[in-house]
Write an enzyme that holds these catalytic residues in place. Structure first.
Site, PDB file in Angstrom:
ATOM      1  N   CYS A 251      -1.583  -2.503   1.130  1.00  0.00           N
ATOM      2  CA  CYS A 251      -0.130  -2.397   1.319  1.00  0.00           C
ATOM      3  C   CYS A 251       0.313  -1.076   1.935  1.00  0.00           C
ATOM      4  O   CYS A 251       1.434  -0.968   2.409  1.00  0.00           O
ATOM      5  CB  CYS A 251       0.576  -2.601  -0.006  1.00  0.00           C
ATOM      6  SG  CYS A 251       0.245  -4.221  -0.684  1.00  0.00           S
TER       7      CYS A 251
ATOM      8  N   HIS B 295       8.217  -7.397   2.538  1.00  0.00           N
ATOM      9  CA  HIS B 295       7.082  -6.482   2.616  1.00  0.00           C
ATOM     10  C   HIS B 295       6.027  -7.066   3.543  1.00  0.00           C
ATOM     11  O   HIS B 295       5.113  -7.756   3.113  1.00  0.00           O
ATOM     12  CB  HIS B 295       6.545  -6.302   1.182  1.00  0.00           C
ATOM     13  CG  HIS B 295       5.287  -5.498   1.056  1.00  0.00           C
ATOM     14  ND1 HIS B 295       4.844  -4.581   1.976  1.00  0.00           N
ATOM     15  CD2 HIS B 295       4.369  -5.475   0.048  1.00  0.00           C
ATOM     16  CE1 HIS B 295       3.704  -4.041   1.556  1.00  0.00           C
ATOM     17  NE2 HIS B 295       3.397  -4.574   0.393  1.00  0.00           N
TER      18      HIS B 295
ATOM     19  N   CYS C  13       2.346   1.689  -3.509  1.00  0.00           N
ATOM     20  CA  CYS C  13       1.224   1.306  -4.352  1.00  0.00           C
ATOM     21  C   CYS C  13       0.271   0.495  -3.484  1.00  0.00           C
ATOM     22  O   CYS C  13       0.690  -0.129  -2.507  1.00  0.00           O
ATOM     23  CB  CYS C  13       1.677   0.516  -5.565  1.00  0.00           C
ATOM     24  SG  CYS C  13       2.648  -0.945  -5.203  1.00  0.00           S
TER      25      CYS C  13
END
Lengths: 401, 730
Positions: free
Chosen positions: A91, A357, A387
């Site tokens: 991510c 996202h 994160c």
């Protein structure tokens, strides 16, 4: 070591990551190309001066495979001499790509480099790249693998965030994102995505649900109850035996949205900026990545923030603006809890719960968002972090110049 | 060849008959494997042979797999702790895979005619054939039970089963060692045809004739793994979820199951020849673990020995039990009557009121009905069994009984009374067994007129599911009575262990230490969730707190109060006494039976949850448990039981390590991966165990102090079982 400056940042709007999403009919390559072309055209770049393009992509298979960064460089008609590399730090890929671009400038390897990322999640779905981490028993068993949603629910269970707490955070994210769009806070960075005819197909983030309320969220089903019962709850509990039972609080409404999008940030040295007539907007003060316990997985941001602030000799209060990717509401709540960051400083324009996202691109997107907001609110420093799968965290601190 | 006969008929079909010399059952030995290789070579090169059928020459079945007593032999006698030993073992064990693979690729059709049980390597032999026919006998079991005793299939099972039926269907067969009846095997897709018993060879021959060219599916270019391999989207999910389920089920305690998973995952990504090498590597790797060695010994060799009456004193003629009397028709008595009924023993079930006796018989009927509804028994057989149970209040019906089992309340007075009543009608040759779980047998025998025939026969609840019977020899009990009691236990198809008299005997005494250690942890301020989660992670069936909730807190409290009274000034009150007093005497939290103990039990039968106010009774000081601390707590819970078992050995309560280990696993669910508490000491190494216990004693008190016997053993470098595994660990 030389300083790395940011000259510009652009992103696509985020399309709903489903078959009915506006960007579903636009290729991942086209998204990446449009970002590179926007950076070139907005800044009248001589692309021969861009040494490298680094793009994050978390599912680098199918149309996103075979080094989509170099493919985009060539297709966008950049100079053949511009290199391209695709990287994957899950991510945080988009931010890691920016940090690598900045590092290349700082070490002198590059005078100018682009960091960014792309992820067409409606076209190349999550898990499309397989991977030994969850599937190979040698890894999964040894590392107590659980899906991220279980980790997010574990964080909520361990640190006392109720369903109401996480839903309230989600409502606020939606409110902030809607307000930010209304005030035009993103207009400097969001490009219009064009279709095959060159007509605009999307000019706004379409995942948002500004009408969201506590009541509307309360009706949503816990997303990870099922996988938890299949065995993942037991895995998490065996690693965290203080937990009697996992409280499954995360739903589609308080977790980051699945979307399509791409972003790019232009980095360079002071000299190259001057030579190219570019105005530096911010300086990179420092960067860091970290690893931490992989099954709780998503608590890395506070650790990487502490690591980076310590390295820079700064305190939590020295940062004017924090951007932490809203992968799940509990991730942000935990970050706030550990570091004591007031809500007015954190994700002030909403985040991925509202806007989505796009895995490989998000890091570059939120870096651009932080930069725009520093300028709008006339503040100095921002810390951007995400994160990351398998317990990692990546961060950067920038300051305006 | 001594194991196989090969005859070629007029059609060029070779009939290969497996008939191991001097054995009632075919098992795989190193010799048999080398003969299989010879056969494969002959099938390939002998032009007169057009195809083959393999069957068994035994009436007992096809083949039971490798002889687990001979595993050392099969692995070439190698020392698995050395690199050279691992190489030797790999070569020796790979011989089986190599022979089967040669047969599979010999270019001619080979069919298996499975005329009876085919397990483990026996079944794997047939999986390497191109076609499998099974005789439809309801007694025939088919499967790969290696995982149950800590091993993995090593004859291609981990590779051919998922390639035939997919990973999802293969998982329970490989990981849990689930066996199948012929029709189930047909349904699973692992066998091709089920025929009437006796017709197997003919059906196999017919197939061979009709299929002159045979290639295994996975050797064809268009082969796809059913349901997908590890990096097919479906397969990827199966492995991802499967890994989690594996941890959920095993708590990481069972290397065999993990190695099966690894062998399947890695093997499915490469062609069969490489896959078989991977399997053999994991087979050797598993074999080298202390868990495999201990599990094979306890769960197979010792269990089988005890199941054949290994603990029986010699020179006593076999005791035939045809009729029995059970005194007390409660849950225990009824359960015992049920065990009798299904084993052909006529049983009078006596209680004070006819109504109570009838209730006991009704319970027997319930158990039988359940078996019928699950197709484990026919309705006729159940009716026959029930007819053997005679509920009554009349002690004169004890006349002619070969054995009496007393199963009344744990009350000396009541026990004395029924003993007298029953003995008045008991023949001279009969045995009197008391199913007490706590009261010393020698003291109960004091009221008996025939103490030499008086013995403890301790069943476990629920009797129909618990396979162990703890036989307790009182001071006066004769060898003859012990032998008779063993014959009785074997007759009702349970596993007997023999122990000497002592408070709590062996199993109850050791089991209580697990629960007590959990209470100590609670009193120390360790969060209750940690205690029970770690309790389960040791491999025990449940955590200590939920266990004591099930047993009942008030019962445990009363026993504690009684012990304190008995010991008088010598009793040193501990932190757990106050805790139990608050829970039971002040708060009335008696456990599951009244819906509240350490947990709350919702009236609607919903999931139990820890009592939210438990922290007020036992304030929590330790809220987190990182892996090193978890390991420490696991060690406490397991070593506390093991040191108690060692004391029982030192005191002569148990005389055989074998009985102690089997009794622990079957009796109170002691972590099976250890092979039992004594095996755990051996695999830890006696010296290392003593050292660890001394450290625990220093930290927590003398309950961990090892008996002198262990110190002596440690000094002399001895172990309980001797042999390689133990000495290596030490």
């Amino acid at each position: 070591m030389a300083d790395a400056y940011i000259f510009d940042a652009v992103r696509t709007p985020r399309g709903r990551g489903k078959k009915d999403g506006s960007l579903h009919e636009i290729t991942a390559l086209s998204l990446a190309v449009q970002v590179l072309q926007a950076l070139r055209d907005r800044n009248a770049l001589d692309t021969a001066k861009v040494d490298d393009v680094i793009m994050g992509c978390v599912m680098p298979v199918g149309e996103q495979g075979a080094d989509i960064a170099r493919t985009a460089v060539l297709t966008a008609d950049y100079a053949e001499t511009t290199a391209g590399v695709q990287i994957n730090r899950f991510c945080a890929s988009g931010l890691e790509a920016c940090n690598m671009a900045a590092s290349k400038v700082m070490t002198g390897e590059a005078d100018m480099a682009i960091g960014g990322g792309v992820e067409a999640m409606s076209r190349v779905p999550m898990s499309a790249d397989g991977g030994a981490w969850p599937a190979d028993p040698s890894s999964a068993f040894h590392n107590y693998f659980v899906p991220q949603g279980i980790s997010a629910d574990l964080i909520a269970t361990l640190h006392g965030f109720s369903r109401d707490d996480v839903d309230a955070y989600a409502v606020e994210s939606q409110r902030r994102a809607a307000a930010a769009w209304k005030e035009g806070r993103f207009k400097n960075s969001v490009l219009k995505v064009k279709d095959q005819l060159g007509l605009t197909i999307l000019d706004h983030d379409e995942h948002m649900r500004p009408e969201t309320t506590m009541q509307s969220l309360a009706g949503l089903k816990a997303s990870f109850q099922g996988p938890g019962e299949m065995g993942f709850d037991s895995v998490a509990i065996q690693r965290y035996p203080q937990v009697e039972k996992i409280n499954h609080v995360h739903t589609a409404g308080n977790s980051s949205g699945v979307v399509d999008g791409a972003a790019g940030v232009l980095f360079g040295s002071k000299e190259m900026g001057k030579a190219m007539g570019l105005k530096p907007r911010a300086r990179v003060r420092g960067m860091a990545s970290i690893g931490s316990e992989p099954s709780i997985m998503l608590t890395g941001p506070s650790f990487v923030t502490e690591k980076l602030l310590k390295k820079l000799g700064m305190e939590v209060g020295d940062i004017d603006l924090y951007e932490l990717n809203e992968a799940f509401a509990s991730v942000v709540l935990r970050y706030q809890q550990v570091l004591g960051i007031p809500s007015e400083k954190l994700n002030v324009n909403g985040g991925a719960i509202a806007m989505g996202h796009p895995l490989g691109a998000t890091g570059a997107m939120v870096l651009g968002t932080a930069l725009d907001e520093l300028e709008r609110s006339d503040k100095q420093t921002a810390l951007v972090t995400l994160c990351v799968g398998a317990g990692m965290g990546t961060a950067v601190v920038i300051e305006r110049v | 060849m001594e194991n196989f006969k090969l005859d070629v008929d007029a059609d060029g079909i070779a009939l290969i008959v497996f008939d191991a010399p001097g054995k009632s059952m075919n098992t795989l030995t190193a010799k048999a494997v080398s003969e299989l290789a010879e056969i494969a070579e002959r099938l390939k090169t002998d032009e007169a042979i057009k195809g083959a059928v393999i069957t068994s020459g035994k009436t007992t079945g096809f083949c039971a797999g490798a002889d687990l007593d001979q595993l050392g032999d099969l692995s070439g006698g190698a020392d698995l702790s050395t690199e050279a030993g691992l190489k030797t073992a790999f070569e020796a064990l790979f011989a089986f895979n190599k022979a089967l693979r040669a047969m599979e690729t010999c270019g001619k059709p080979v069919a298996a005619a499975i005329n009876g049980l085919a397990l483990g390597g026996g079944f794997e032999m047939t999986l390497a054939c191109h076609y499998r026919v099974v005789g439809d006998d309801s007694k025939t079991q088919i499967g790969l039970p290696e995982g149950k005793v800590g091993l993995i299939p090593g004859g291609g099972g981990t590779q051919r089963v998922p390639r035939m039926i997919g990973v999802m269907m293969a998982a329970p067969l490989l990981l849990q060692g689930k066996t199948m009846r012929p029709k189930e095997a047909l349904g699973s897709g692992l066998v091709n045809e089920v025929v009437a018993p006796g017709g197997e060879v003919e059906a196999a021959r017919t197939w061979v004739k009709a299929n002159p060219k045979a290639t295994a599916a996975w050797d064809k270019p268009d082969y796809k793994i059913p349901g997908g391999g590890p990096y097919h989207p479906n397969g990827f999910m199966m492995f991802t979820v499967g890994n989690a389920q594996l941890r959920k089920d095993t708590y990481g305690n069972y290397p065999a199951q993990l190695n099966i998973m690894k062998a399947v995952y890695e093997g499915l990504q490469v062609p069969m020849d490489a896959a078989l090498r991977i399997e053999t590597r994991y087979f050797v790797k598993t074999l080298a673990t202390p868990q495999a060695q201990a599990m094979v010994r306890t769960l197979f060799i010792s269990m089988q020995a005890l199941g054949k009456g290994a603990a029986r004193p010699e020179g006593v003629p076999k005791f035939e039990v045809k009729k029995a009397a059970v005194l007390g028709a409660g849950m225990m008595g009824a359960g015992i009557a049920h065990a009798h009924a299904i084993s052909g023993v006529e049983t009078v079930l006596i209680d004070v009121a006819q109504e109570s006796a009838d209730k006991g018989a009704a319970h027997v009927k319930d158990i039988l009905d359940k078996a019928v509804s699950r197709s484990r028994m026919t309705a006729d057989k159940a009716a026959e069994a029930l007819a053997r149970v005679h509920p009554t209040t009349d002690y004169s019906l004890v006349d002619g009984a070969d054995i009496v089992i007393e199963a009344v309340f744990e009350d000396r007075g009541v026990k004395a009374e029924v003993t007298k009543k029953a003995e008045a009608h008991l023949g001279a040759n009969a045995v009197f067994g008391s199913n007490t779980s706590t009261i010393p047998i020698t003291s109960l025998a004091e009221v008996s007129l025939r103490p030499a025939s008086f013995i403890g026969i301790h069943f476990f609840s629920p009797v129909d599911r618990m396979g162990l019977v703890e036989i307790i020899r009182g001071k006066e009990t004769s060898d003859e009575t012990v032998a008779k009691a063993i014959d009785y236990v074997l007759k009702i198809k349970k596993t007997p262990i023999v122990v000497n008299d002592s408070r709590g005997f062996y199993t109850s005494r050791c089991f209580m230490t697990f629960v007590q250690e959990g209470l100590e942890m609670l009193a120390e301020g360790i969060a209750p969730a940690i205690i029970d989660n770690v309790g389960r992670m040791t491999g025990m069936p449940r955590g200590p707190l939920e266990m004591i909730d099930d047993v009942a807190l008030d019962l445990a409290y009363k026993i504690g109060v009684q012990t304190a009274k008995d010991l008088g000034d010598a009793y040193v009150p501990g932190a757990t006494d106050a805790l139990m007093k608050t829970m039971v005497a002040d708060l009335g939290r008696n456990g599951r039976k009244n819906g509240k103990g350490f947990y709350d039990y919702p009236a609607d039968g919903g999931e139990k949850r820890l009592w939210p106010d438990l922290g007020k009774v036992a304030p929590v000081k330790i809220r987190e448990a990182e892996p090193p601390f978890v390991a420490h707590l696991k060690q406490r819970l397991l070593f506390r039981q093991a040191v108690e078992a060692a004391r029982c050995m030192a005191e002569g309560v148990v005389t055989e390590a074998r009985d102690a280990d089997v009794g622990a696993i079957l009796g109170w669910g002691f972590a099976p991966w250890t092979g039992g508490p004594i095996s755990l000491i051996d695999q830890t190494g006696v010296a290392a165990f003593v050292e660890a216990c001394d450290a625990l004693a220093k930290q927590y008190g003398p309950r961990f102090t090892p008996p002198q016997m262990l110190r002596d053993m440690a000094r002399k470098g001895e172990s309980f079982y001797g042999g390689k595994g133990a000495s290596k660990a030490a």
